[in-house]
Design a protein around this motif. Structure first.
Motif, PDB file in Angstrom:
ATOM      1  N   ILE A   1      10.893  11.400 -13.743  1.00  0.00           N
ATOM      2  CA  ILE A   1      11.524  10.891 -12.531  1.00  0.00           C
ATOM      3  C   ILE A   1      11.498   9.361 -12.581  1.00  0.00           C
ATOM      4  O   ILE A   1      10.430   8.771 -12.718  1.00  0.00           O
ATOM      5  CB  ILE A   1      10.771  11.373 -11.279  1.00  0.00           C
ATOM      6  CG1 ILE A   1      10.715  12.893 -11.236  1.00  0.00           C
ATOM      7  CG2 ILE A   1      11.409  10.814 -10.009  1.00  0.00           C
ATOM      8  CD1 ILE A   1       9.730  13.431 -10.198  1.00  0.00           C
ATOM      9  N   PRO A   2      12.647   8.690 -12.472  1.00  0.00           N
ATOM     10  CA  PRO A   2      12.620   7.220 -12.501  1.00  0.00           C
ATOM     11  C   PRO A   2      12.173   6.647 -11.157  1.00  0.00           C
ATOM     12  O   PRO A   2      12.666   7.053 -10.102  1.00  0.00           O
ATOM     13  CB  PRO A   2      14.082   6.859 -12.790  1.00  0.00           C
ATOM     14  CG  PRO A   2      14.871   8.013 -12.248  1.00  0.00           C
ATOM     15  CD  PRO A   2      14.016   9.232 -12.407  1.00  0.00           C
ATOM     16  N   VAL A   3      11.224   5.736 -11.193  1.00  0.00           N
ATOM     17  CA  VAL A   3      10.765   5.073  -9.971  1.00  0.00           C
ATOM     18  C   VAL A   3      10.548   3.590 -10.254  1.00  0.00           C
ATOM     19  O   VAL A   3      10.305   3.187 -11.396  1.00  0.00           O
ATOM     20  CB  VAL A   3       9.449   5.679  -9.405  1.00  0.00           C
ATOM     21  CG1 VAL A   3       9.625   7.137  -9.038  1.00  0.00           C
ATOM     22  CG2 VAL A   3       8.308   5.511 -10.393  1.00  0.00           C
ATOM     23  N   THR A   4      10.614   2.785  -9.215  1.00  0.00           N
ATOM     24  CA  THR A   4      10.357   1.354  -9.333  1.00  0.00           C
ATOM     25  C   THR A   4       8.881   1.070  -9.065  1.00  0.00           C
ATOM     26  O   THR A   4       8.160   1.886  -8.462  1.00  0.00           O
ATOM     27  CB  THR A   4      11.199   0.575  -8.320  1.00  0.00           C
ATOM     28  OG1 THR A   4      10.804   0.950  -6.996  1.00  0.00           O
ATOM     29  CG2 THR A   4      12.682   0.858  -8.510  1.00  0.00           C
ATOM     30  N   ARG A   5       8.431  -0.088  -9.493  1.00  0.00           N
ATOM     31  CA  ARG A   5       7.051  -0.494  -9.185  1.00  0.00           C
ATOM     32  C   ARG A   5       6.849  -0.607  -7.683  1.00  0.00           C
ATOM     33  O   ARG A   5       5.768  -0.296  -7.172  1.00  0.00           O
ATOM     34  CB  ARG A   5       6.710  -1.826  -9.855  1.00  0.00           C
ATOM     35  CG  ARG A   5       6.445  -1.717 -11.340  1.00  0.00           C
ATOM     36  CD  ARG A   5       5.611  -2.873 -11.840  1.00  0.00           C
ATOM     37  NE  ARG A   5       6.132  -4.169 -11.441  1.00  0.00           N
ATOM     38  CZ  ARG A   5       5.459  -5.314 -11.547  1.00  0.00           C
ATOM     39  NH1 ARG A   5       4.234  -5.324 -12.028  1.00  0.00           N
ATOM     40  NH2 ARG A   5       6.013  -6.449 -11.179  1.00  0.00           N
ATOM     41  N   GLU A   6       7.867  -1.067  -6.954  1.00  0.00           N
ATOM     42  CA  GLU A   6       7.770  -1.190  -5.503  1.00  0.00           C
ATOM     43  C   GLU A   6       7.464   0.164  -4.870  1.00  0.00           C
ATOM     44  O   GLU A   6       6.632   0.276  -3.960  1.00  0.00           O
ATOM     45  CB  GLU A   6       9.073  -1.749  -4.936  1.00  0.00           C
ATOM     46  CG  GLU A   6       9.053  -1.999  -3.437  1.00  0.00           C
ATOM     47  CD  GLU A   6       8.129  -3.132  -3.032  1.00  0.00           C
ATOM     48  OE1 GLU A   6       7.716  -3.161  -1.860  1.00  0.00           O
ATOM     49  OE2 GLU A   6       7.811  -3.976  -3.891  1.00  0.00           O
TER      50      GLU A   6
END
Length: 407
Positions: free
Chosen positions: A5-10
């Motif tokens: 699942i792609p996620v951002t650091r934020e």
């Protein structure tokens, strides 16, 4: 294994702050709320430094707001909590004891006697005398035993009875029943656990899997190394267990922007992740975090997420300290924006801030002013202070505002 699942650091930051109960305060700070906070974060690390309130009180302050520390102390006395070596020396819900019982039994099999080998006396009679005394008299502290200290004092020169108590505690033959002014009182496990209702049927493999699954739940998203650190487990065990969980679908692979290694999310947290990605659960607090706060136990993860290099400068020679002695990171929303080095002058009832440092690039605005002033006011109230002194601050406008508001 499913596609990561792609996620951002934020998103990872916001999920971490939420999982740690640092996004908003509970409606109250009574005993039930303190229990829920401990169950949410899993464990409270203990530390004896008291330049301000001791660490576990500060961990709770950041999450509960103003509360009565005696209510937290009562959770150990009443049997809701027990103490053991976990991430470090920690307090955990007693319902978790069956898993740690398996771990303690495993340690007993190894017959480690490093504590005892430091003395040139036969420790067996001392151990038997300590056990017999507690069996006959009930809970006792190290001060209750009379024994001459060997050597010049210090951590590695405990008196033999103190070492016997620590040895018996480490082996699970004694437990901490309560504390008085942070002094531990030891008793037999059957008496400490008298009111608990559980079966001690867990294996060491159950324990390892339990710690990894719970570690993943407590941090939100992390690599196998990050997950292992929460309960201080072996990294190779965490990697294997998470791989098994991923095959079973209970751990979902995650690709975090900028991270080279695959991270994981517990399947039960997928709806929460989606809510956060949609903008829900906006963090709204500004708090000072203990140097031993659960949020950033893993220093590697701190830098990967926040680009925030932190070390506990208590253990750094004075000449090499950068920010001060008891340096506490400042959490504003889901960002670590600075550090504060506080000290309580208990005789004068004064909170002294030796240093307040905001990170490069942090912009002062109305929300940050309000958050920092509110956090300082809360810190003053919690410590029973009625005056404030700021010695050093790297932002002159902030220093002026704090001195004007809190003078």
């Amino acid at each position: 294994m499913s596609r990561p699942i792609p996620v951002t650091r934020e998103t990872v930051k916001r999920l971490s702050v939420y999982k740690q109960g640092l996004h908003q305060r509970p409606a109250s700070s009574d005993q039930a709320d303190l229990k829920r906070i401990i169950e949410r974060i899993g464990l409270l690390q203990l530390d004896s430094i008291n330049v301000v309130a001791r660490s576990h009180y500060l961990v709770m302050l950041a999450r509960a707001g103003l509360y009565d520390p005696a209510v937290l102390d009562a959770l150990l006395d009443s049997g809701f909590l027990f103490e053991t070596w976990a991430h470090a020396m920690c307090q955990l819900p007693t319902t978790h004891y069956p898993w740690y019982h398996a771990y303690i039994q495993q340690k007993q099999l190894k017959e480690s006697q490093w504590q005892l080998d430091r003395f040139d006396v036969d420790m067996d009679p001392i151990i038997e005398q300590v056990l017999a005394a507690i069996r006959d008299r009930g809970p006792m502290s190290s001060k209750d035993f009379e024994s001459e200290r060997r050597g010049d004092g210090g951590w590695w020169n405990w008196k033999p009875t103190k070492v016997a108590l620590e040895y018996l505690f480490d082996r699970g033959e004694l437990m901490v029943s309560h504390r008085v002014k942070f002094q531990r009182y030891y008793d037999l496990p059957e008496r400490v656990l008298d009111h608990s209702r559980f079966t001690l049927d867990k294996s060491i493999e159950d324990f390892r899997r339990w710690t990894i699954e719970r570690g993943l739940r407590h941090i939100g998203i992390g690599t196998s190394n990050h997950v292992a650190d929460y309960y201080r487990q072996h990294k190779r065990d965490a990697s294997a267990i998470l791989a098994d969980m991923a095959k079973a679908g209970s751990a979902l692979p995650v690709a975090v922007d900028g991270w080279n290694e695959t991270a994981f999310l517990h399947r039960d947290d997928l709806p929460l992740l989606e809510e956060i990605q949609a903008g829900a659960h906006e963090p709204e607090m500004t708090v000072f975090l203990s140097p031993f706060d659960n949020l950033f136990w893993d220093r590697e993860r701190d830098e990967m997420l926040w680009d925030f290099f932190y070390r506990i400068e208590v253990y750094t020679p004075k000449a090499k300290r950068v920010y001060g002695y008891y340096v506490m990171p400042i959490l504003h929303g889901c960002e670590l924006i600075g550090r504060i080095d506080p000290k309580v002058d208990r005789k004068r009832k004064r909170l002294i801030v030796n240093n307040l440092h905001l990170e490069r690039g942090v912009k002062l605005n109305g929300a940050l002013y309000r958050g920092l002033i509110g956090a300082v006011e809360e810190f003053i109230a919690f410590h029973g202070c009625d005056s404030f002194e700021l010695l050093q601050c790297n932002r002159a406008p902030l220093a002026r505002r704090l001195r004007k508001t809190l003078a």
